[in-house]
Design a protein around this motif. Structure first.
Motif, PDB file in Angstrom:
ATOM      1  N   VAL A  87      26.360 -48.535 -20.925  1.00  0.00           N
ATOM      2  CA  VAL A  87      25.186 -49.247 -21.425  1.00  0.00           C
ATOM      3  C   VAL A  87      24.476 -48.405 -22.485  1.00  0.00           C
ATOM      4  O   VAL A  87      24.598 -47.184 -22.523  1.00  0.00           O
ATOM      5  CB  VAL A  87      24.199 -49.581 -20.277  1.00  0.00           C
ATOM      6  CG1 VAL A  87      24.840 -50.513 -19.280  1.00  0.00           C
ATOM      7  CG2 VAL A  87      23.693 -48.321 -19.596  1.00  0.00           C
ATOM      8  N   ASP A  88      23.724 -49.087 -23.326  1.00  0.00           N
ATOM      9  CA  ASP A  88      23.034 -48.419 -24.429  1.00  0.00           C
ATOM     10  C   ASP A  88      21.534 -48.656 -24.300  1.00  0.00           C
ATOM     11  O   ASP A  88      21.026 -49.732 -24.600  1.00  0.00           O
ATOM     12  CB  ASP A  88      23.538 -48.954 -25.765  1.00  0.00           C
ATOM     13  CG  ASP A  88      23.083 -48.087 -26.949  1.00  0.00           C
ATOM     14  OD1 ASP A  88      22.058 -47.389 -26.816  1.00  0.00           O
ATOM     15  OD2 ASP A  88      23.754 -48.124 -27.994  1.00  0.00           O
ATOM     16  N   LYS A 135      19.516 -49.933 -27.358  1.00  0.00           N
ATOM     17  CA  LYS A 135      19.687 -51.291 -27.862  1.00  0.00           C
ATOM     18  C   LYS A 135      19.107 -52.292 -26.868  1.00  0.00           C
ATOM     19  O   LYS A 135      18.783 -51.944 -25.735  1.00  0.00           O
ATOM     20  CB  LYS A 135      21.172 -51.591 -28.092  1.00  0.00           C
ATOM     21  CG  LYS A 135      21.812 -50.763 -29.189  1.00  0.00           C
ATOM     22  CD  LYS A 135      23.269 -51.163 -29.395  1.00  0.00           C
ATOM     23  CE  LYS A 135      23.905 -50.363 -30.519  1.00  0.00           C
ATOM     24  NZ  LYS A 135      25.340 -50.719 -30.704  1.00  0.00           N
ATOM     25  N   HIS A 136      18.990 -53.542 -27.309  1.00  0.00           N
ATOM     26  CA  HIS A 136      18.602 -54.619 -26.396  1.00  0.00           C
ATOM     27  C   HIS A 136      19.879 -55.022 -25.665  1.00  0.00           C
ATOM     28  O   HIS A 136      20.595 -55.931 -26.075  1.00  0.00           O
ATOM     29  CB  HIS A 136      18.010 -55.789 -27.184  1.00  0.00           C
ATOM     30  CG  HIS A 136      17.261 -56.765 -26.330  1.00  0.00           C
ATOM     31  ND1 HIS A 136      17.879 -57.806 -25.681  1.00  0.00           N
ATOM     32  CD2 HIS A 136      15.946 -56.842 -25.997  1.00  0.00           C
ATOM     33  CE1 HIS A 136      16.988 -58.499 -25.005  1.00  0.00           C
ATOM     34  NE2 HIS A 136      15.798 -57.936 -25.180  1.00  0.00           N
ATOM     35  N   ASP A 137      20.151 -54.316 -24.560  1.00  0.00           N
ATOM     36  CA  ASP A 137      21.429 -54.439 -23.858  1.00  0.00           C
ATOM     37  C   ASP A 137      21.277 -55.439 -22.711  1.00  0.00           C
ATOM     38  O   ASP A 137      20.499 -55.221 -21.778  1.00  0.00           O
ATOM     39  CB  ASP A 137      21.854 -53.072 -23.321  1.00  0.00           C
ATOM     40  CG  ASP A 137      23.317 -53.018 -22.916  1.00  0.00           C
ATOM     41  OD1 ASP A 137      23.801 -54.021 -22.353  1.00  0.00           O
ATOM     42  OD2 ASP A 137      23.968 -51.981 -23.145  1.00  0.00           O
ATOM     43  N   SER A 138      22.034 -56.530 -22.768  1.00  0.00           N
ATOM     44  CA  SER A 138      21.902 -57.593 -21.768  1.00  0.00           C
ATOM     45  C   SER A 138      22.385 -57.172 -20.390  1.00  0.00           C
ATOM     46  O   SER A 138      22.115 -57.858 -19.396  1.00  0.00           O
ATOM     47  CB  SER A 138      22.680 -58.834 -22.228  1.00  0.00           C
ATOM     48  OG  SER A 138      24.062 -58.536 -22.360  1.00  0.00           O
ATOM     49  N   ARG A 139      23.084 -56.046 -20.310  1.00  0.00           N
ATOM     50  CA  ARG A 139      23.615 -55.610 -19.012  1.00  0.00           C
ATOM     51  C   ARG A 139      22.581 -54.879 -18.167  1.00  0.00           C
ATOM     52  O   ARG A 139      22.809 -54.658 -16.966  1.00  0.00           O
ATOM     53  CB  ARG A 139      24.835 -54.709 -19.240  1.00  0.00           C
ATOM     54  CG  ARG A 139      26.028 -55.410 -19.850  1.00  0.00           C
ATOM     55  CD  ARG A 139      27.105 -54.422 -20.252  1.00  0.00           C
ATOM     56  NE  ARG A 139      26.655 -53.544 -21.332  1.00  0.00           N
ATOM     57  CZ  ARG A 139      27.378 -52.551 -21.835  1.00  0.00           C
ATOM     58  NH1 ARG A 139      28.588 -52.311 -21.334  1.00  0.00           N
ATOM     59  NH2 ARG A 139      26.921 -51.808 -22.829  1.00  0.00           N
ATOM     60  N   ASP A 185      15.402 -51.117 -21.084  1.00  0.00           N
ATOM     61  CA  ASP A 185      15.826 -50.375 -22.266  1.00  0.00           C
ATOM     62  C   ASP A 185      14.624 -50.267 -23.204  1.00  0.00           C
ATOM     63  O   ASP A 185      13.547 -50.797 -22.911  1.00  0.00           O
ATOM     64  CB  ASP A 185      17.047 -51.006 -22.954  1.00  0.00           C
ATOM     65  CG  ASP A 185      16.828 -52.454 -23.400  1.00  0.00           C
ATOM     66  OD1 ASP A 185      15.725 -52.757 -23.908  1.00  0.00           O
ATOM     67  OD2 ASP A 185      17.756 -53.273 -23.257  1.00  0.00           O
ATOM     68  N   GLN A 196      29.196 -47.950 -17.104  1.00  0.00           N
ATOM     69  CA  GLN A 196      29.607 -49.116 -17.893  1.00  0.00           C
ATOM     70  C   GLN A 196      29.348 -48.930 -19.385  1.00  0.00           C
ATOM     71  O   GLN A 196      29.622 -49.840 -20.176  1.00  0.00           O
ATOM     72  CB  GLN A 196      28.868 -50.362 -17.397  1.00  0.00           C
ATOM     73  CG  GLN A 196      29.181 -50.741 -15.968  1.00  0.00           C
ATOM     74  CD  GLN A 196      28.471 -52.015 -15.534  1.00  0.00           C
ATOM     75  OE1 GLN A 196      28.076 -52.827 -16.369  1.00  0.00           O
ATOM     76  NE2 GLN A 196      28.294 -52.190 -14.233  1.00  0.00           N
ATOM     77  N   ASP A 220      17.483 -52.934 -12.103  1.00  0.00           N
ATOM     78  CA  ASP A 220      18.852 -52.438 -12.177  1.00  0.00           C
ATOM     79  C   ASP A 220      19.353 -51.891 -10.848  1.00  0.00           C
ATOM     80  O   ASP A 220      20.438 -51.321 -10.769  1.00  0.00           O
ATOM     81  CB  ASP A 220      19.025 -51.403 -13.300  1.00  0.00           C
ATOM     82  CG  ASP A 220      18.839 -52.024 -14.674  1.00  0.00           C
ATOM     83  OD1 ASP A 220      19.354 -53.132 -14.880  1.00  0.00           O
ATOM     84  OD2 ASP A 220      18.159 -51.418 -15.530  1.00  0.00           O
ATOM     85  N   THR A 229      18.492 -47.870 -13.490  1.00  0.00           N
ATOM     86  CA  THR A 229      19.302 -48.059 -14.694  1.00  0.00           C
ATOM     87  C   THR A 229      20.461 -47.061 -14.796  1.00  0.00           C
ATOM     88  O   THR A 229      21.549 -47.440 -15.267  1.00  0.00           O
ATOM     89  CB  THR A 229      18.402 -47.984 -15.946  1.00  0.00           C
ATOM     90  OG1 THR A 229      17.313 -48.898 -15.778  1.00  0.00           O
ATOM     91  CG2 THR A 229      19.174 -48.336 -17.188  1.00  0.00           C
TER      92      THR A 229
END
Length: 584
Positions: free
Chosen positions: A277-278, A281-285, A289, A275, A535, A269
């Protein structure tokens, strides 16, 4: 027991309590009309007959209600009812659209998606099959119309078990397993139907006019939808038993995850940090998470600082993200960012540097993140960096990646050292001294055996598979696996499709299970685990992200693995090796 005598009725109940049969809790979405939440009695009577405990879910989209409901139920039935408002699908209403039910649409689309993310077993009935399609990437036809050779799908035969047409069932489907025949007779009361299943589902039954009558998951999930009303049919009970049986397995998996530590030994990850990413959060990338770990009831993940391998004559700074000048600097930047990420979500997650930290975090209701290095170039050729990284909490160092480095030869390298270099030998001894695990994923066979000779502590392969099942140089042979087990080490099955089967595009969770089964046959149950490589291109249908962790446990339970064995697979074996290093 006397009629109209409450006390005698209570006495009868207490006579079986507290040893009453434990039954999975099945939530059934309620219809809504005239200001009332309603449900036909056939639904909850069929659930009871199938061995479940039915509860009615009101049509509410309140987030606390949704989350608390999903926390409690073990299975979900999406019941029949009125049409969907086509605006949810980005469409204008067709002329044949009937009455819509705005109270239900939002609530059911939300609960279906959230239940899918949690791998809760689902059965959709009539409108329910359409709900599954609407929520999860399919398309619903607003009105199937009266085309040529169209049969009548909305007959007025009543709902007392009278069949109104037949459906053809696909062989090899879950539906075919239940009924063991190609044709069954069903009742039908609809004019909307699934037009396209999307990639997550496949058609498993059709009517004579090719209208879709049943769908099921393409991802080995216990999700099925039927267009007819099995609650009214004499032969409808098998569908409800199927749901209750899967709900029982889901309940058992939840209970097991509550007791054990579930750890994924390798994810990449941090590669997505540039990028933005968070993790909170529920991060689609990203595939890992906090929310995905929570949905999958996964406790811990080892996040690796992956360092790309420079080509000959190339500077690391030319290929490194985040403007890092050296490999050592880059690894430390990644660890700084992981710690910042964790600090921002300290109510949900904490860094773990030891087995005792993992257990303490679990007791506090926190997820754990551990640190690792993928590619020994992070040391920068300076053996003193082993101690520095150990002090940061690095749990293991993968000696190399896809290319020989100054420590050893890679499985994808050019045999520069014929195994370990002298520096590599010295680094392993220093890692032993400071309690950092030696990881031989990516290592050449010569490096593998050399490290086994040098290391005084158990060795791990954090994300590797079986070469006997997939002949890839990154996978390890049965002979290597036996040698690793004799030393007390652990091999963690990974989810990269190219390491699971030669035809990578066809790989699924079933292949991961096959590799696990083979590893156990060769090494024994005490030397296996899971290292997803999420990831880092890891992830296959059925185990595509951290929210599928619980689903993997359900597969293990179906294969009759014991609770003790599953505890070892999901981290117990890894923790044994980690604890040895914690004591070093």
């Amino acid at each position: 027991m006397s009629l109209f005598d409450v006390q005698s009725l209570l006495d009868d109940i207490y006579a079986s309590s507290p040893n009453a049969e434990s039954r999975p809790l099945i939530g059934i979405t309620g219809n809504f009309a005239d200001g009332e939440a309603r449900l036909c009695d056939r639904y909850y009577k069929q659930v009871t007959a199938a061995g479940g405990t039915p509860v009615i879910i009101p049509p509410l989209s309140d987030k606390a209600t949704l989350i608390n409901t999903l926390d409690k139920i073990d299975g979900l039935i999406l019941s029949g009812g009125a049409d969907f408002n086509p605006l949810w699908a980005g469409e204008e209403p067709a002329e044949g659209l009937h009455g819509i039910n705005p109270e239900r649409d939002e609530a059911e689309l939300l609960i279906t998606t959230l239940a899918y993310n949690r791998n809760i077993p689902m059965l959709g009935v009539c409108r329910g099959i359409q709900t599954i399609a609407m929520a999860l990437g399919g398309k619903v036809c607003q009105d199937i119309g009266k085309g040529t050779n169209r049969i009548k799908h909305s007959q007025e035969a009543g709902r007392k078990g009278e069949p109104t047409h037949s459906v053809e069932i696909a062989e090899g489907s879950m539906l075919h397993d239940l009924y063991a025949q190609r044709k069954i007779f069903v009742n039908s009361f609809h004019h909307q139907a699934v037009e396209c299943t999307g990639c997550r589902f496949k058609v498993t039954a059709t009517a004579a006019d090719n209208v879709i009558e049943a769908i099921e998951s393409t991802e080995q999930r216990p999700i099925m939808g039927v267009q007819w009303h099995p609650e009214w049919m004499d032969d409808g009970l098998p569908l409800f038993r199927w749901l209750v049986d899967n709900a029982r397995i889901y309940n058992d998996a939840k209970a097991l995850h509550h007791k054990i530590i579930t750890l994924d030994s390798h994810c990449d990850t941090p590669m997505f940090f540039p990028q933005g990413v968070d993790f909170g959060k529920h991060d689609s990338r990203i595939l890992v998470d906090i929310h995905k770990m929570s949905d999958g009831r996964q406790d811990a993940v080892v996040m690796a600082a992956y360092l790309p391998q420079p080509k000959e004559g190339q500077k690391f700074s030319d290929i490194a993200p985040l403007n890092a000048e050296t490999p050592t600097a880059y690894a430390n930047i990644i660890f700084d960012k992981i710690e910042e990420m964790v600090a921002l979500s300290s109510h949900s997650v904490a860094i773990a540097r030891s087995v005792s930290d993992l257990k303490a975090n679990k007791a506090r209701g926190l997820k754990s993140v551990m640190l690792a290095i993928e590619n020994g170039i992070a040391l920068g050729g300076d053996i003193s960096n082993v101690e520095k990284f150990a002090q940061r909490g690095v749990s293991y160092i993968t000696l190399c990646h896809n290319g020989d480095n100054e420590l050893c030869d890679s499985a994808r390298g050019e045999n520069r050292w014929q195994g370990l270099s002298q520096l590599g030998t010295d680094v392993i001894r220093e890692m032993n001294r400071h309690g950092v695990m030696v990881d031989l994923s990516h290592a050449a066979e010569s490096s593998f055996y050399g490290a086994l000779e040098v290391s005084s502590l158990h060795i791990v392969c954090s994300h590797s598979n079986c070469r006997a099942l997939c002949d890839h140089p990154r996978n390890i042979t049965d002979t290597q696996m036996r040698a690793l087990a004799i030393m007390g080490g652990v091999m963690q099955v990974t989810l990269y499709d190219g390491f699971l089967r030669a035809t990578a595009s066809e790989a699924s969770v079933l292949d991961a299970l096959s590799h696990l089964d083979h590893a156990i046959k060769v090494m024994g149950i005490d030397h296996v685990g899971i290292g997803s490589d999420f990831d880092g291109d890891g992830g296959v249908p059925g185990f595509a992200s951290s929210d599928d962790a619980l689903a993997f446990t359900m597969h293990l339970l179906r294969r009759k693995y014991s609770a003790a064995d599953i505890e070892k697979i999901w981290g117990g074996n890894w923790l044994r090796v980690l604890e040895q290093h914690n004591r070093a």
